[in-house]
Design an enzyme around this catalytic site. Structure first.
Site, mmCIF file in Angstrom:
data_model
loop_
_atom_site.group_PDB
_atom_site.id
_atom_site.type_symbol
_atom_site.label_atom_id
_atom_site.label_comp_id
_atom_site.label_asym_id
_atom_site.label_seq_id
_atom_site.Cartn_x
_atom_site.Cartn_y
_atom_site.Cartn_z
ATOM 1 N NE ARG A 158 -2.861 -0.369 3.276
ATOM 2 C CZ ARG A 158 -3.838 -1.289 3.237
ATOM 3 N NH1 ARG A 158 -4.902 -1.092 2.483
ATOM 4 N NH2 ARG A 158 -3.747 -2.384 3.969
ATOM 5 C CE1 TYR A 159 0.236 4.304 4.052
ATOM 6 C CE2 TYR A 159 0.321 2.004 4.716
ATOM 7 C CZ TYR A 159 -0.266 3.247 4.776
ATOM 8 O OH TYR A 159 -1.364 3.431 5.573
ATOM 9 N NE ARG A 204 4.364 1.787 6.241
ATOM 10 C CZ ARG A 204 4.334 3.038 5.800
ATOM 11 N NH1 ARG A 204 5.297 3.505 5.025
ATOM 12 N NH2 ARG A 204 3.332 3.821 6.118
ATOM 13 C CB CYS A 217 -5.979 -15.194 15.463
ATOM 14 S SG CYS A 217 -5.865 -14.112 14.035
ATOM 15 C CB CYS A 253 -10.546 -9.448 17.998
ATOM 16 S SG CYS A 253 -8.844 -9.829 18.454
ATOM 17 C CB CYS A 306 -11.257 -9.389 13.565
ATOM 18 S SG CYS A 306 -9.957 -9.648 12.349
ATOM 19 N NE ARG A 320 -5.660 -7.539 6.976
ATOM 20 C CZ ARG A 320 -4.538 -7.080 7.537
ATOM 21 N NH1 ARG A 320 -4.025 -7.700 8.581
ATOM 22 N NH2 ARG A 320 -3.944 -6.013 7.048
ATOM 23 C CG ASP A 336 -10.550 -0.664 10.470
ATOM 24 O OD1 ASP A 336 -10.310 0.499 10.086
ATOM 25 O OD2 ASP A 336 -9.680 -1.422 10.927
ATOM 26 C CG ASP A 383 -6.125 1.446 8.275
ATOM 27 O OD1 ASP A 383 -5.364 1.553 7.299
ATOM 28 O OD2 ASP A 383 -5.779 1.002 9.389
ATOM 29 C CE LYS A 414 -2.153 1.763 10.091
ATOM 30 N NZ LYS A 414 -2.049 0.813 8.972
HETATM 31 S S1 SF4 Z 1 -7.755 -8.381 15.205
HETATM 32 FE FE1 SF4 Z 1 -8.217 -10.091 13.780
HETATM 33 S S2 SF4 Z 1 -6.227 -10.651 12.916
HETATM 34 FE FE2 SF4 Z 1 -5.823 -9.472 14.798
HETATM 35 S S3 SF4 Z 1 -5.677 -11.014 16.445
HETATM 36 FE FE3 SF4 Z 1 -7.788 -10.274 16.428
HETATM 37 S S4 SF4 Z 1 -8.832 -11.783 15.114
HETATM 38 FE FE4 SF4 Z 1 -6.653 -12.015 14.684
#
Ligand code: SF4
Length: 350
Positions: free
Chosen positions: A91-92, A95, A104, A108, A111, A113, A274, A311, A318
């Protein structure tokens, strides 16, 4: 209650006393849609007597996740728009993200993603995909930093992580390797000598960005795991998400940032949540976020100040979104607001 193995299903959640039996059906529907995992360390941290426990809120599925809003997106920060080869997001200019794994140790509920991670997610890069991703990095001399994210890269075995680092080693233009992880908090026992040796195997400057959102996550075990990394020469920074019902409180946020600094982790990013699907119950307004971030200025050390970041949806990168403390007044003069909220003219009138 067995808190020695990960919790992964609605049945496990009921058995662990984290979900009422009456909620089993709704939670099952959420679990069909989005991955669920709670590590033993996190299960032990949850206060089952607090219906608003900020740790439970981050990890225990909620029927509210079934509510989708039109502005929510499957790919909220636009990874796909900047992915030249599988596993790379460029994206940048200087990096890239290297998304080696989409698994994971915890999932979360907010999340960004969530459509890509989990057992039904994008999985782990195949050897051929990893070859292509490394070849892309080697061919682009402007890439100064490689950021391993995912998923949580520290779920990979030390052997696999070491192999990736060994493959980055001969790429001279890559000077920095950064890992984004929750492991020191959610599986601190994983941070052992083998893992640390693997993280350093590339001979590059190694950074670890620790994701934590509430001061209670910085347990003694988490602090000890972080100390093992830092004492081995790895630099640590933090990243947190501003979340309604978790850390949208000036005292909690100040305690979180102090806990990072006490652990020798420099507060780095505080993300505005997000537009991930089914996460509206976590989102607060940008004005509320700006007020919380401004409150940090007045109450805690400069070491404890993260950058408040959005984002931009669509993959535009960002932007810092804290309220400006300076405004042009014309004639070369500015109004500058101090940490108490009082305004001053700069340069001062003679
Ligand atoms: S935010 Fe998403 S990618 Fe990051 S640890 Fe939590 S579940 Fe996994």
């Amino acid at each position: 209650m067995n808190v020695h193995r990960p919790i992964k299903t609605a049945e496990d959640l009921v058995d662990a006393g984290l979900v009422e039996p009456s909620q089993h059906g709704a939670v099952s529907r959420v679990a069909e849609r989005y991955a669920v995992a709670i590590s033993p360390a996190i299960a032990r941290l949850i206060d089952r007597n607090d219906p608003n426990d900020p740790i439970a809120r981050q990890f225990v599925p909620d029927a509210a996740e079934l509510t989708l809003l039109p502005e929510e997106r499957e790919d909220p920060i636009g990874d796909k728009a900047h992915s030249p080869v599988t596993g790379i997001v460029h994206r940048y200019p200087d990096r890239v993200l290297l998304k080696a794994v989409h698994v994971c140790p915890v999932y979360c509920r907010f999340c960004f993603r969530r459509e890509m991670v989990g057992p039904q997610g994008l999985g782990t890069l195949t050897p051929t995909e990893l070859d292509a991703a490394i070849a892309y990095i080697a061919a682009h001399e402007e890439i100064w930093e490689v950021i391993l994210t995912g998923g949580d890269p520290l779920v990979l075995s030390p052997r696999r992580l070491g192999e990736i680092m060994e493959r980055l080693k001969p790429i001279a233009h890559v000077k920095i390797v950064r890992f984004h992880t929750r492991v020191p908090v959610v599986e601190p026992e994983r941070v052992n000598a083998d893992l640390i040796a693997a993280l350093k195997a590339g001979g590059k400057a190694t950074y670890v960005a620790l994701h934590a959102n509430h001061p209670r996550e910085l347990t003694q075990d988490a602090r000890d795991a972080s100390a093992r990394l830092i004492d081995a020469g790895i630099v640590m920074v933090s990243q947190s998400v501003l979340l309604k019902g978790v850390n949208d409180d000036a005292d909690v946020l100040a305690s979180l940032m102090r806990a990072f600094v006490e652990t020798r982790i420099k507060p780095y990013y505080l993300h505005h949540p997000d537009l991930a699907p089914g996460t509206s119950h976590f989102r607060l307004s940008i004005e509320e976020g700006q007020a919380l971030v401004a409150s940090l200025r007045g109450r805690v050390s400069g070491l404890c100040q993260p950058a408040y970041i959005l984002d931009i949806p669509g993959g535009h990168g960002k932007a810092v979104i804290s309220a400006a403390s300076i405004a042009a007044e014309g004639g070369g003069c500015y109004t500058v607001t101090d940490f108490r909220g009082e305004e001053h003219i700069y340069p001062p009138k003679i």
